[in-house]
Design an enzyme around this catalytic site. Structure first.
Site, short mmCIF file in Angstrom:
data_model
loop_
_atom_site.label_atom_id
_atom_site.label_comp_id
_atom_site.label_asym_id
_atom_site.label_seq_id
_atom_site.Cartn_x
_atom_site.Cartn_y
_atom_site.Cartn_z
N GLN A 129 0.86 -1.19 0.00
CA GLN A 129 0.00 0.00 0.00
C GLN A 129 0.90 1.24 0.00
OE1 GLN A 129 -1.80 0.43 3.81
NE2 GLN A 129 -3.33 1.95 3.18
N GLY A 130 0.95 1.95 -1.13
CA GLY A 130 1.82 3.11 -1.24
C GLY A 130 1.05 4.40 -0.99
N SER A 132 1.65 6.53 2.34
CA SER A 132 2.43 7.51 3.12
C SER A 132 3.66 7.99 2.37
CB SER A 132 2.89 6.88 4.44
OG SER A 132 1.81 6.40 5.17
N SER A 164 4.98 -1.18 3.91
CA SER A 164 5.14 -2.55 4.42
C SER A 164 5.14 -3.53 3.26
CB SER A 164 3.98 -2.92 5.35
OG SER A 164 3.93 -2.03 6.43
N GLU A 247 -9.23 -1.06 5.94
CA GLU A 247 -8.05 -1.30 6.75
C GLU A 247 -8.44 -1.31 8.24
OE1 GLU A 247 -5.01 1.80 6.45
OE2 GLU A 247 -3.50 0.23 6.60
N GLU A 375 -4.37 8.98 17.58
CA GLU A 375 -4.90 10.35 17.67
C GLU A 375 -5.85 10.62 16.50
OE1 GLU A 375 -1.58 9.60 17.94
OE2 GLU A 375 -1.53 9.80 20.11
#
Ligand SMILES: Cc1cc2nc3c(=O)[nH]c(=O)nc-3n(C[C@H](O)[C@H](O)[C@H](O)COP(=O)(O)OP(=O)(O)OC[C@H]3O[C@@H](n4cnc5c(N)ncnc54)[C@H](O)[C@@H]3O)c2cc1C
Lengths: 394, 372
Positions: A129-130, A132, A164, A247, A375
């Site tokens: 999963q690209g 970030s 990841s 997710e 958060e």
């Protein structure tokens, strides 16, 4: 409310139980099942996923036409529970199965579904999963990786980070910027990118655990066919939300299995490890903490099952998934700390139980960061579930 | 499998919610708190008219014969309204009577409870303050057809309003449950004022008291079952209180302005609210699962009851803590209703074993069992 399994569900449970009993492989011999950079581990896990797929147990709630079982979400949950009981290894294509596949099912074209879904299930193609980037984490819509249209292709330039499994992946769900003038959420496109394309470079990053679960990924003039747009051009945020919702809602199912396994192992260990001159299992404070871990894990499962019951009626995971995400990530941190206390002086040893307690403890710190920080999840719960006013312009 | 209330259960929820918001306003709760017993006879009769005093009593004894999930649905609404009085005490006694009583006893007492004509409670604890029935030491000496009783029970809820007190005692033959009627000779009931004034606590003292009747049928099992039922009800009640506290706090956070903005825009406040929701919803999962498991005689029922009571006991207190915090000064006043729920939560947390007690129960089930 009816928590009994229906006769069909019971039959299904018996079938999975029997299949798992006959097929779960011997545990991986040697150290480092966690070290996904180890080629032998990858092969072991890929072979296992293939077996699961051939047995018809991958993608239980996915449509039959794409290699799934076409069963209900509840059956998916039943399978997970049997999986935990059978102590079966994890599935390596976890991102494909939990978030990217469901996104393709939700917004993909027919051709994309046929092309990609069966191989996600079989583990033949591993996905990452690209999302970030170095400057776009919580505020992922602020991403800067560029895609310029050139005929039937996009040409990609930029960098992703914390990706990841990129080091073992064949494909990537990549978010790129395609409109530079539009407000940030309106210029994003989601692409299905072949990780073997010319111009893709993967550089492993070392995690605090010492191993390399995630990576930096660099794109220089990488060509991606326009046919690989997932969703619509400049509407990639819509696609990304589908991925993020899945997710939050789905990752937890696999997590239950992992925590359950750790807790069972801990309980077993606590009878044989001394702490202050007696077995840990007899220390009243440790007993309290283990019991707390046990009851919270059970409640996490109940929360998940309630969410599933709701989702099987509404079909899409909602912002309540953030509650599950907060729950499992913080629970795992508490469980790992409880393990450290129960194991006393032994827990810190790299060679004790193949170092799994050291790894588990350290790895759990990532849980409240990955898949959206605690958060951010609490912001989402406050604003989208409870309806409190926004604390910032997102 | 469907982990959602059914249509009839949702209707029951709606009608209970409407009923208690009409019949049990915060003003009424405050009035009742200030009375000697916190009991409202008219409200009790109105609840009986709905069938709720006999909600889980079998139809053969005049009850509705519903399951524990339906019970939890109604009690959650009682918790949201902070209903004062003897409902849970009577429920505990009814469940104990149903399991340990003879046919004749059940016909006599359960019918009356269902009809709203009788309130009851259970006297289990002694000075040792141990909730395990094995800790009961009060001796009952056989005397004629009945028993002679000397000693005392502590922390008995609603004893002064109860028409019948079911007293756990020991004979040479083991545990029995004595049926002590109101105003029996040799029985003294003294209030022990406690934090929560909506469910009063008493010491019940026996001096040469002669008690005629006892429940003797599988007393140990009956106690365990009835304590499970009451623990689920307490958990459901705490859940209702949490929901009220959460709703009230979110509403306040949307309207209270500081620094020119609603306090709900500040993340410190938002995150408290998010945690309150997480604990409330997790309590809901635990309560309904436990109610279901005990109703269905699931093999995990004992686990489920302790999970619910342990989790809700901690969560109700913590939700209360956060609710008060998010309100600032007004949350610390007598005038605001938050403290009524906060005090009830403490009473419910302690009654039938707090989180520490139930975690040890779970430790016995999951740690010690793993050893044999
Ligand atoms: C183990 C691991 C695996 C990962 N795998 C992947 C992956 O496969 N693919 C991928 O795309 N990403 C992955 N990530 C990245 C992850 O999604 C990001 O790290 C995460 O979203 C946080 O972004 P950041 O690291 O830039 O931190 P920042 O966004 O800079 O956050 C730093 C701190 O500020 C807080 N913060 C930021 N904004 C706000 C706000 N508005 N309100 C309150 N607090 C705020 C955060 O909560 C955090 O505490 C992974 C991360 C980890 C740890």
């Amino acid at each position: 409310m009816d928590l009994n399994l229906s006769p069909e569900e019971e039959k299904f449970r018996d079938e999975c139980r029997a299949w798992l009993a006959a097929n779960v492989p011997e545990p991986f011999a040697g150290k480092g099942l966690n070290e996904e950079e180890n080629a032998e581990v990858v092969d072991y896990l890929k072979a296992w996923q293939k077996k699961v797929f051939d047995g018809g147990w991958a993608g239980i709630s996915w449509p039959k036409a794409y290699g799934g079982r076409g069963a209900k979400l509840i059956e998916q949950a039943i399978f997970q529970e049997e999986w935990a009981k059978a102590d079966a290894p994890m599935l390596i294509n976890v991102l494909g199965l939990s978030l990217i596949g469901p996104t393709i099912i939700a917004v993909g074209t027919e051709a994309q579904k046929q092309r990609f879904l069966p191989k996600i299930l079989s583990g033949e193609e591993i996905w990452c999963q690209g999302f970030s980037e170095p400057n776009a984490g919580s505020d992922v819509a602020g991403l800067g990786t560029k895609a310029i249209r050139d005929g039937d292709d996009f040409i990609i330039n930029g960098q992703k980070i914390w990706t990841s499994l990129a080091h073992v992946s064949d494909w990537c769900l990549l978010l790129v910027r395609t409109d530079f003038e539009a407000p940030k959420h309106k210029g994003i496109t989601a692409l299905l990118v072949d990780m073997h394309s010319a111009g893709v470079a993967v550089r492993p990053l070392r995690q605090m655990t010492g191993d390399s679960g995630f990576n930096e990924v660099f794109f220089s003039n990488v060509r991606v066919p326009v046919a690989n747009v997932l969703g619509e051009i400049n509407k990639g945020w819509h696609t990304a939300i589908a991925t993020l919702m899945n997710e939050r809602a789905n990752l937890g199912a696999g997590v239950y299995v992992g925590i359950k396994r750790a807790l069972d192992a801990l309980i077993e260990r606590s009878h044989h490890i001394n702490r202050g001159g007696r077995p840990s299992a007899q220390d009243p404070v440790i007993r309290q903490k283990i019991a707390q871990a046990y009851l919270e894990l059970e409640i996490f499962k109940l929360n998940s099952n309630r969410a599933l019951s709701k989702m099987s009626k509404s079909a899409v995971p909602g912002p309540e998934g953030s509650i599950l995400k907060i729950f499992w990530s913080e629970l795992n941190q508490r469980v790992q700390q409880t393990a450290m206390e129960a194991l006393g002086t032994y827990g810190q040893l790299q060679d004790f139980d193949e170092g799994k307690w050291v790894y588990g403890y350290l790895r759990s710190r990532g849980n409240t960061i990955e898949a959206g920080t605690s958060e951010i999840q609490r912001n989402i719960v406050a604003e989208r579930v409870l309806g409190l006013p926004k604390s910032y312009q997102s | 499998m469907d982990f959602d209330l059914s249509k009839p259960q949702k209707l029951l929820q709606e009608s209970a919610k409407t009923f208690f918001s009409r019949e049990c306003s915060p003003e009424r709760v405050r009035e009742l708190m200030a009375t000697e017993t916190a009991h409202d006879e008219a409200l009790w009769r109105a609840m009986a008219d709905q069938g709720w005093t006999g909600l889980i009593v079998p139809e053969a004894y005049g009850g509705l014969g519903l399951g524990l999930v339906e019970l939890a649905v109604v009690v959650e609404e009682m918790g949201r309204a902070n209903l004062p009085g003897a409902f849970i005490s009577t429920l505990w006694a009814a469940a104990l009577m149903e399991r340990a009583g003879s046919e004749a006893q059940k016909a006599e007492y359960l019918d009356a409870i269902s009809a709203g004509e009788l309130k009851a409670t259970v006297a289990l604890l002694e000075a040792s303050a141990d909730w395990h029935p094995a800790a009961v030491q009060l001796r009952a000496e056989v005397e004629g057809q009945g028993y002679r009783l000397n000693g005392r029970k502590e922390f008995v809820t609603d004893a002064a309003i109860a028409d019948v007190i079911l007293v756990a005692a020991r004979t040479s033959g083991g545990l029995i449950i004595l049926v002590v009627k109101k105003d029996s000779a040799g029985v003294t009931i003294t209030e022990t004022p406690a934090m929560d004034a909506t469910r009063k606590l008493y010491t019940v003292e026996f001096q040469e008291a002669h008690i005629e009747a006892a429940l003797t049928n599988k007393v140990k099992d009956a106690l365990e079952y009835s304590m499970g039922v009451a623990a689920i009800a307490l958990s459901a009640e705490m859940l209702g209180g949490m929901q009220w506290t959460l709703d009230t706090t979110v509403e306040y956070a949307k309207t209270r302005l500081q620094f020119g903005r609603p306090i709900g825009t500040y993340q410190a406040v938002q995150h408290h609210c998010a945690d309150m929701l997480l604990m409330t919803e997790s309590s809901r999962s635990a309560v309904y699962y436990a109610a279901y498991a005990l109703s269905e005689k699931d093999s995990m029922a004992r686990h489920a009851v302790s999970i619910a009571k342990a989790y809700c006991s901690d969560a109700a207190r913590e939700v209360g803590n956060l609710g008060i915090q998010c309100h600032g000064g007004i949350g610390f006043t007598w005038e605001h209703n938050l403290h009524l729920y906060y005090k009830r939560a403490k009473s419910s947390e302690i009654m039938l074993g707090d989180a520490t007690y139930h975690r040890e129960e779970l430790a016995r089930l999951v740690i010690d069992r793993a050893a044999d």
